[in-house]
Design a protein around this motif. Structure first.
Motif, short mmCIF file in Angstrom:
data_model
loop_
_atom_site.label_atom_id
_atom_site.label_comp_id
_atom_site.label_asym_id
_atom_site.label_seq_id
_atom_site.Cartn_x
_atom_site.Cartn_y
_atom_site.Cartn_z
N LYS A 80 -21.88 51.28 -92.37
CA LYS A 80 -20.67 51.60 -93.14
C LYS A 80 -19.76 52.53 -92.32
N GLU A 81 -20.33 53.48 -91.61
CA GLU A 81 -19.53 54.36 -90.75
C GLU A 81 -18.87 53.54 -89.64
N GLU A 83 -17.93 50.46 -89.86
CA GLU A 83 -16.80 49.77 -90.52
C GLU A 83 -15.60 50.71 -90.67
N ARG A 84 -15.86 51.95 -91.11
CA ARG A 84 -14.77 52.92 -91.30
C ARG A 84 -14.09 53.24 -89.97
N ARG A 85 -14.89 53.40 -88.94
CA ARG A 85 -14.37 53.79 -87.63
C ARG A 85 -13.60 52.67 -86.94
#
Length: 159
Positions: A80-81, A83-85
């Motif tokens: 998920k991190e 994806e955010r990054r």
């Protein structure tokens, strides 16, 4: 009367609680055989396409070429991190418990019931030689005692 339909999809997963090869991220070509209970109402009971019209798009949208992942798996937050990054998007099928074939069967059974179909049982094939049969009785028991999904002791039995 029982009508049987078969489906397949490809998905990745891992069993983060294990210490063997299945802890590694890997994939399967899952097979799903649904055994639908239908009432005979005449010469034609149900069109096979009635099942396909709901189940095939559901599998394609939520499972096929996606990743089954336990939201408690540390890898989930890492992905998920990512994806955010990066803005990259993965297809996750999120679970509240380990992504075992038993829990996959529970989830699929639940989703198909929610579509309005009556199932006697389903068979989920994880490999060519590994298949489980999941019955309505299994589904009722898992709904009655959700600790079965996580492998925890039932709250009445905990010490």
């Amino acid at each position: 009367m029982i009508i049987q339909k078969q489906y397949k999809f490809y998905a990745a997963h891992r069993n983060e609680e294990l210490t063997d090869k299945c802890r590694n991220l890997h994939g399967h070509r899952y097979g799903l055989i649904c055994h639908f209970e239908v009432e005979r109402t005449g010469a034609l009971t149900t069109l096979f396409g009635d099942f396909d019209a709901q189940i095939e798009p559901h599998l394609k949208e939520h499972y096929d070429h996606g990743m089954l992942i336990n939201k408690s798996d540390p890898l989930y937050e890492t992905l998920k991190e990512h994806e955010r990054r990066t803005g990259e998007r993965f297809r996750f099928k999120e679970f509240d418990a380990p992504t075992t074939v038993e829990n996959l069967a529970f989830t699929l059974f639940s989703e198909i019931i929610e579509m309005g179909f009556r199932l006697s049982h389903i068979e989920v094939r994880e490999t060519d030689s590994s298949v489980i049969t999941y019955t309505r009785e299994d589904w009722i028991a898992d709904n009655r005692d959700r600790s079965r999904l996580s492998g925890e002791k039932p709250s009445a039995v905990r010490e």
